[in-house]
Design a protein around this motif. Structure first.
Motif, short mmCIF file in Angstrom:
data_model
loop_
_atom_site.label_atom_id
_atom_site.label_comp_id
_atom_site.label_asym_id
_atom_site.label_seq_id
_atom_site.Cartn_x
_atom_site.Cartn_y
_atom_site.Cartn_z
N SER A 146 75.92 68.03 13.73
CA SER A 146 76.81 68.13 12.59
C SER A 146 78.12 68.72 13.11
CB SER A 146 76.17 69.02 11.51
OG SER A 146 76.12 70.38 11.95
N GLY A 147 78.90 69.40 12.23
CA GLY A 147 80.11 70.04 12.75
C GLY A 147 81.40 69.44 12.24
N TYR A 148 81.28 68.43 11.36
CA TYR A 148 82.50 67.89 10.74
C TYR A 148 82.50 68.10 9.23
CZ TYR A 148 83.32 65.61 15.24
OH TYR A 148 83.52 65.36 16.58
N GLY A 149 81.60 69.01 8.80
CA GLY A 149 81.57 69.33 7.37
C GLY A 149 82.24 70.67 7.10
N LEU A 150 81.84 71.68 7.90
CA LEU A 150 82.38 73.05 7.83
C LEU A 150 82.20 73.68 6.45
CD1 LEU A 150 85.69 72.79 9.95
CD2 LEU A 150 83.30 72.85 10.70
N ASP A 151 81.24 73.15 5.69
CA ASP A 151 80.78 73.83 4.47
C ASP A 151 79.35 73.34 4.22
OD1 ASP A 151 82.75 71.68 2.27
OD2 ASP A 151 80.77 71.34 3.13
N ARG A 152 78.62 74.01 3.36
CA ARG A 152 77.19 73.74 3.19
C ARG A 152 76.95 72.29 2.83
NH1 ARG A 152 73.90 72.85 -0.80
NH2 ARG A 152 71.66 73.37 -0.59
N GLU A 153 77.67 71.83 1.81
CA GLU A 153 77.38 70.47 1.30
C GLU A 153 77.57 69.41 2.37
OE1 GLU A 153 80.27 69.28 -1.56
OE2 GLU A 153 79.51 67.23 -1.72
N ASN A 154 78.65 69.52 3.12
CA ASN A 154 78.97 68.45 4.08
C ASN A 154 78.25 68.61 5.40
OD1 ASN A 154 81.11 66.64 2.74
ND2 ASN A 154 81.79 68.74 2.24
N GLU A 155 77.92 69.82 5.79
CA GLU A 155 77.11 70.01 7.00
C GLU A 155 75.71 69.45 6.77
OE1 GLU A 155 77.66 71.26 10.17
OE2 GLU A 155 79.77 71.04 9.61
N LEU A 156 75.14 69.74 5.62
CA LEU A 156 73.81 69.21 5.30
C LEU A 156 73.86 67.71 5.10
CD1 LEU A 156 72.28 72.00 3.00
CD2 LEU A 156 72.17 71.75 5.50
N LYS A 157 74.99 67.21 4.57
CA LYS A 157 75.15 65.74 4.41
C LYS A 157 75.05 65.07 5.78
CE LYS A 157 79.33 64.09 3.56
NZ LYS A 157 80.57 63.75 2.79
#
Ligand SMILES: O=C(O)CC1=NCN=C1
Ligand SMILES: [Zn+2]
Length: 411
Positions: A146-157
């Motif tokens: 991961s690493g392109y979300g930088l928040d819970r919702e998008n990291e888990l996405k």
């Protein structure tokens, strides 16, 4: 499930199965059996070795004198991401370096914007194209960060997409939580890091490892240590993007924190390299990134190997610092720029790559899952020698042929 006999193999490449990664001079040892065959039953190897009688199968594949090896292992990719960064090539041409682009809000943060906008399905569809290409290039085990979300919702996405890939394709995957990959615009670095540490507990349901980008302008040694200790305390094995550009001492920290791998290491210190042999840390070298960033200094693979360390290779496939999903190209750069021998390279993209992501892959012993590649090459040295093309002719995943190189359409 087909039973298959692969016969008429000119050279069967057999990296050594061992509890530990190959270190030092072991890396230059590689068993190769000539005039060989492989017998597959129920998706697993039942025999591999010199041609012999007494086996039957519903399907026979004539390797026609080709080279055969275990399928390759790519232990470091950022394959799940939104968008692309070809627009940054103009900045690179003007001499703007990677960390400056990031500091100006581009680089990783550009991909974060595009990944946050993308839906699960869009990320899955996009990554699927790269996964198919990797399979066609003989890679059947892949690590995905991961690493392109930088928040819970998008990291888990990202991690959910990564896990869906492993259901969708006949490959084996390992998933890495790389929440601390960069700092979201306008956020305090330590506040953000604490958020990512807080997320570790939930992330470990999706991810096998926790990783952090330890680099000037990103996370310091102290911040990286805090994060790695928190992950270790939860029982997660840790990885670290270390000493990629500046010599911060990331390799020493990796070894101190018993990281399963330390990745990049272009600027690794002599002290760090001296600690490597007695550690359980695999040095994952990413020479494609060094090439892509236009750097002259490559990681000191020769020094690490001759000093007794365990070395692996990976693409580091990502949209900004190494935009290739071709692990065979990395094998060539490892030969040309890391001065690794063909045997070291084959071990670095099979058994040592497997150890870097704690997976039992990269070998062809009886009982192993039949992940096998037939290479259109006269010998095992040819693939690192002839670069930029795909030498894979036939790819067998879990005992099933999943790719045969097409010829030309009838002219
Ligand atoms: O630039 C990127 O998207 C990936 C990267 N992370 C750390 N180094 C390169
Ligand atoms: Zn990376």
């Amino acid at each position: 499930m087909n039973d298959i006999i692969i016969k008429n193999i000119s050279a069967l490449i057999l990296p050594k199965k061992s509890e530990q990664p190959l270190k030092g001079s072991e890396m230059d040892e590689l068993e190769i059996i000539e005039d060989a065959m492989i017998v597959i039953k129920d998706g697993h190897v039942v025999y591999r070795g010199e041609e012999t009688k007494g086996y039957e199968a519903t399907e026979e594949i004539d390797a026609d004198g080709m080279v055969v090896s275990p399928a390759l292992v790519d232990p470091h990719t950022h394959v799940v991401h939104g968008g692309s960064r070809e627009h940054e090539m103009a900045l690179k041409r003007q001499g703007v370096d990677y960390l400056t682009i990031l500091e100006q809000g581009g680089g990783i943060l550009n991909t974060v914007e595009q990944t946050r906008k993308a839906t699960h399905q869009q990320l899955l569809d996009k990554a699927s194209k790269n996964i198919i290409r990797m399979i066609q290039h003989g890679v059947l085990t892949i690590e995905s960060k991961s690493g392109y979300g930088l928040d819970r919702e998008n990291e888990l996405k990202q991690l959910e997409v990564s896990r869906e890939i492993s259901q969708k394709f006949p490959i084996t995957m390992r998933h890495t939580f790389l929440g601390p990959h960069a700092i979201p615009k306008g956020m305090d670095k330590d506040v953000f890091l604490d958020e990512m540490i807080e997320l570790l507990d939930e992330a470990q349901a999706y991810a096998d490892f926790a990783d952090i980008f330890c680099e000037t302008g990103v996370f310091t040694i102290e911040q990286s240590r805090k994060y790695m200790k928190a992950a270790n305390a939860l029982g997660m094995r840790v990885k670290i993007h270390a000493d990629e550009i500046d010599p911060l001492g990331g390799l020493e920290l990796a070894i101190e924190q018993n990281a399963i791998s330390a990745d990049h290491l272009v600027a690794a210190s002599t002290n760090g390299k001296n600690l490597l042999p007695d550690s359980d840390t695999v040095a994952v070298l990413l020479p494609g990134t060094t090439f892509y960033l236009g750097k002259d200094q490559f990681a000191d693979a020769r020094g690490m190997i001759e000093n007794g360390g365990a070395v692996s290779l990976a693409t580091d496939y990502n949209p900004g610092s190494c935009v290739t999903d071709n692990l065979q190209m990395i094998m060539a750069i490892a030969s040309l720029k890391l001065k690794m021998t063909p045997n070291e390279i084959w071990n670095a993209v099979t058994v040592n790559a497997a150890h870097a992501i704690d997976v039992d892959k990269g070998t062809l012993e009886a009982g192993d899952q039949a992940d096998i590649v037939l290479w259109d090459a006269p010998n095992h040295e040819y693939i690192p020698y002839h670069y930029g093309v795909n030498h894979a002719h036939t790819v067998i995943a879990k005992g099933q042929v999943v790719y045969r190189r097409p010829g030309l359409e009838p002219l």
